[in-house]
Design a protein around this motif. Structure first.
Motif, PDB file in Angstrom:
ATOM      1  N   LYS A   2     -24.393  29.295   7.705  1.00 31.94           N
ATOM      2  CA  LYS A   2     -24.088  28.967   6.308  1.00 31.94           C
ATOM      3  C   LYS A   2     -23.683  30.221   5.542  1.00 31.94           C
ATOM      4  O   LYS A   2     -24.404  31.212   5.495  1.00 31.94           O
ATOM      5  N   VAL A   3     -22.508  30.161   4.913  1.00 34.55           N
ATOM      6  CA  VAL A   3     -21.986  31.257   4.095  1.00 34.55           C
ATOM      7  C   VAL A   3     -22.051  30.821   2.632  1.00 34.55           C
ATOM      8  O   VAL A   3     -21.513  29.776   2.270  1.00 34.55           O
ATOM      9  N   ILE A   4     -22.697  31.622   1.777  1.00 34.33           N
ATOM     10  CA  ILE A   4     -22.921  31.209   0.397  1.00 34.33           C
ATOM     11  C   ILE A   4     -22.334  32.203  -0.585  1.00 34.33           C
ATOM     12  O   ILE A   4     -22.266  33.401  -0.320  1.00 34.33           O
ATOM     13  N   TYR A   5     -21.875  31.681  -1.736  1.00 36.48           N
ATOM     14  CA  TYR A   5     -21.543  32.507  -2.898  1.00 36.48           C
ATOM     15  C   TYR A   5     -22.421  32.028  -4.033  1.00 36.48           C
ATOM     16  O   TYR A   5     -22.539  30.820  -4.286  1.00 36.48           O
ATOM     17  N   SER A   6     -23.025  32.974  -4.768  1.00 37.41           N
ATOM     18  CA  SER A   6     -23.830  32.586  -5.925  1.00 37.41           C
ATOM     19  C   SER A   6     -23.445  33.427  -7.127  1.00 37.41           C
ATOM     20  O   SER A   6     -23.195  34.628  -7.005  1.00 37.41           O
ATOM     21  N   GLY A   7     -23.362  32.765  -8.282  1.00 32.97           N
ATOM     22  CA  GLY A   7     -23.133  33.514  -9.512  1.00 32.97           C
ATOM     23  C   GLY A   7     -21.907  33.099 -10.287  1.00 32.97           C
ATOM     24  O   GLY A   7     -21.313  32.033 -10.063  1.00 32.97           O
ATOM     25  N   ASN A   8     -21.530  33.976 -11.201  1.00 33.08           N
ATOM     26  CA  ASN A   8     -20.439  33.708 -12.122  1.00 33.08           C
ATOM     27  C   ASN A   8     -19.102  33.611 -11.391  1.00 33.08           C
ATOM     28  O   ASN A   8     -18.822  34.384 -10.479  1.00 33.08           O
ATOM     29  N   VAL A   9     -18.304  32.633 -11.780  1.00 40.50           N
ATOM     30  CA  VAL A   9     -16.921  32.528 -11.313  1.00 40.50           C
ATOM     31  C   VAL A   9     -16.059  32.740 -12.551  1.00 40.50           C
ATOM     32  O   VAL A   9     -15.628  31.798 -13.212  1.00 40.50           O
ATOM     33  N   GLY A  10     -15.878  34.006 -12.899  1.00 40.13           N
ATOM     34  CA  GLY A  10     -15.201  34.337 -14.142  1.00 40.13           C
ATOM     35  C   GLY A  10     -13.939  35.136 -13.936  1.00 40.13           C
ATOM     36  O   GLY A  10     -13.309  35.093 -12.871  1.00 40.13           O
ATOM     37  N   LEU A  11     -13.584  35.913 -14.960  1.00 42.21           N
ATOM     38  CA  LEU A  11     -12.320  36.637 -14.937  1.00 42.21           C
ATOM     39  C   LEU A  11     -12.346  37.857 -14.023  1.00 42.21           C
ATOM     40  O   LEU A  11     -11.300  38.332 -13.591  1.00 42.21           O
ATOM     41  N   ALA A  12     -13.525  38.370 -13.721  1.00 39.61           N
ATOM     42  CA  ALA A  12     -13.628  39.558 -12.875  1.00 39.61           C
ATOM     43  C   ALA A  12     -13.877  39.225 -11.410  1.00 39.61           C
ATOM     44  O   ALA A  12     -13.778  40.098 -10.556  1.00 39.61           O
ATOM     45  N   GLN A  13     -14.215  37.967 -11.134  1.00 40.08           N
ATOM     46  CA  GLN A  13     -14.523  37.567  -9.755  1.00 40.08           C
ATOM     47  C   GLN A  13     -13.272  37.012  -9.068  1.00 40.08           C
ATOM     48  O   GLN A  13     -12.473  36.328  -9.700  1.00 40.08           O
ATOM     49  N   ASP A  14     -13.132  37.310  -7.789  1.00 43.90           N
ATOM     50  CA  ASP A  14     -12.006  36.822  -7.001  1.00 43.90           C
ATOM     51  C   ASP A  14     -12.553  35.998  -5.844  1.00 43.90           C
ATOM     52  O   ASP A  14     -13.237  36.518  -4.966  1.00 43.90           O
ATOM     53  N   MET A  15     -12.258  34.706  -5.852  1.00 42.48           N
ATOM     54  CA  MET A  15     -12.777  33.793  -4.834  1.00 42.48           C
ATOM     55  C   MET A  15     -11.718  33.411  -3.809  1.00 42.48           C
ATOM     56  O   MET A  15     -11.964  32.544  -2.956  1.00 42.48           O
ATOM     57  N   ASP A  16     -10.539  34.046  -3.862  1.00 45.27           N
ATOM     58  CA  ASP A  16      -9.440  33.660  -2.969  1.00 45.27           C
ATOM     59  C   ASP A  16      -9.824  33.791  -1.494  1.00 45.27           C
ATOM     60  O   ASP A  16      -9.541  32.904  -0.685  1.00 45.27           O
ATOM     61  N   MET A  17     -10.488  34.889  -1.145  1.00 48.17           N
ATOM     62  CA  MET A  17     -10.817  35.112   0.263  1.00 48.17           C
ATOM     63  C   MET A  17     -11.953  34.200   0.731  1.00 48.17           C
ATOM     64  O   MET A  17     -12.040  33.868   1.919  1.00 48.17           O
ATOM     65  N   PHE A  18     -12.796  33.782  -0.186  1.00 47.50           N
ATOM     66  CA  PHE A  18     -13.821  32.795   0.161  1.00 47.50           C
ATOM     67  C   PHE A  18     -13.144  31.482   0.561  1.00 47.50           C
ATOM     68  O   PHE A  18     -13.505  30.852   1.565  1.00 47.50           O
ATOM     69  N   LEU A  19     -12.121  31.096  -0.210  1.00 47.91           N
ATOM     70  CA  LEU A  19     -11.382  29.878   0.111  1.00 47.91           C
ATOM     71  C   LEU A  19     -10.602  30.041   1.413  1.00 47.91           C
ATOM     72  O   LEU A  19     -10.496  29.095   2.204  1.00 47.91           O
TER      73      LEU A  19
END
Length: 406
Positions: A222-239
């Motif tokens: 299981k791979v998890i991300y926790s926390g803010n998904v805002g202007l400074a966070q980049d979730m592209d590589m998680f996807l």
């Protein structure tokens, strides 16, 4: 076992008065609120502490409907009527409102020995300047102007010039500056701030929050991300990772998320049919730590901009303390901490598809023994560097020295 802080005899009869001014405070979620709340509990052992803050509202008011925010008479809260928004004009009005509210509360305070200002937002500093005080201490969680440049949303040169001017003026007027990242030393010195009045106190973890599980063979990683998904966070590589393992039931993904870009993230997941990502939504800190501790790998991603080369997200500290190997789309100071701990795999968007990164990620997903070794490295490093009982008690000592003019 954490060390009990010994209150100096000179302070057992009368404590100096300290006023905390902060936009965020418990029960608001996020690393900023976690940090300032923990600091409050530690320095309250040696100071008479009051807090000026806002009613919790991020990511929305609904999250806090069942919370009693009036139980502590030492905490004064103002309510913001302008809500959090992605619209930059609305957000500026929001910051203006909380600043005005803080100023109105600040001018009513009696004289204090220390004002402890937690930033951002930077313009809460106006409230600090209105308080009659002996010393001004500024706790910097992010360098305000650099962050504005990094999120690429406040590019108005007038706004940036005003921000730079006020930031330098405020920092120079401070008697002491506390930073949560060693990466802030150089930018502050470039502003003309003397290094001798800058002290590093990182985000830290309470003794009860440290956890290290023994990795056991399992059919699912299981791979998890926790926390803010805002202007400074980049979730592209998680996807991208989720897309790469979409047909592989042995690797699953999970998000405990909220923030200004959270809905856009969910929309993109739906568009790409990433059914291997489980969404949990907003959780309390205690619930989040419990869920993350049961995961095998944790993800962190920052927007790739020089402004974020110097930061250390609070979630990295939490992941290390929970003994969770890290996948990090990070560079600069964040990368250096993960690498120093030997606790995970780091990369940038440009290097993500390189064979060496692919092999390292594959080993992390497939090799339980390797994950356990990284987990133990993470846990050991966090215990050494990010213990709240050590760091925040050291902060209390530093504040006492500041009071005495040392």
């Amino acid at each position: 076992m954490s060390k009990t802080y010994q209150i100096p005899k000179a302070l057992t009869t009368m404590k100096s008065k300290l006023l905390i001014i902060s936009q965020v405070f418990e029960p608001e979620i996020g690393s900023g609120a976690n940090r300032i709340t923990s600091i409050y509990h530690y320095i309250s052992k040696v100071f008479e502490v009051e807090v000026l803050t806002n009613e919790p509202s991020y990511p929305n008011d609904f999250v806090y409907q069942k919370q009693d925010t009036k139980k502590n008479s030492n905490i004064t809260r103002s309510r913001a009527y302008i809500k959090h928004s992605n619209n930059m004009i609305v957000r500026l009005f929001f910051y203006a409102e909380i600043t005005i509210s803080a100023v109105l509360l600040a001018v009513k305070r009696s004289r204090v020995d220390i004002v402890f200002l937690s930033t951002p937002p930077l313009f809460l500093g106006l409230a600090a300047l209105f308080v009659k005080r002996k010393k001004l201490v500024i706790d910097i969680r992010d360098l305000w102007t650099e962050s504005l440049r990094g999120i690429r949303r406040y590019n108005n040169p007038v706004i940036l010039c005003v921000s730079v001017f006020f930031e330098k003026m405020l920092y120079k007027r401070a008697d002491l500056i506390i930073i949560n990242s060693e990466g802030f030393y150089e930018p502050l010195e470039q502003m003309g701030i003397c290094k001798s009045k800058i002290k590093w106190i990182p985000n830290s973890i309470e003794a009860k929050e440290f956890m290290l599980k023994n990795a056991e063979p399992s059919d699912v990683c299981k791979v998890i991300y926790s926390g803010n998904v805002g202007l400074a966070q980049d979730m592209d590589m998680f996807l991208e990772l989720a897309a790469d393992y979409l047909g592989d039931s042995s690797v699953q993904f999970e998000i405990i998320g909220y923030g200004s870009n959270y809905q856009a993230l969910r929309t993109e997941m739906t568009r790409r049919n990433l059914v291997n990502i489980n969404i949990l939504g907003v959780q309390t800190r205690e619930e989040t730590l419990e869920i993350v501790s049961k995961s095998d790998i944790a993800f962190v991603g920052l927007v790739e901009h020089p402004a974020f080369e110097n930061v250390l997200p609070g979630k990295i500290v939490d992941y290390l303390g929970l003994g969770i190997p890290i996948i990090g789309q990070v560079s600069g100071y964040s990368k250096s901490i993960i690498d120093a701990a030997n606790a995970g795999v780091t990369f940038t968007k440009d290097s993500f598809r390189q064979p060496a990164v692919a092999r390292a990620l594959h080993q992390l997903f497939r090799n339980v023994s390797y994950r356990q070794a990284l987990a133990e490295n993470a846990f050991t490093y966090a215990n050494k560097h990010f213990s709240a009982s050590k760091n925040y008690q050291r902060l209390a000592d530093i504040l006492l020295d500041t009071m005495e003019g040392k």
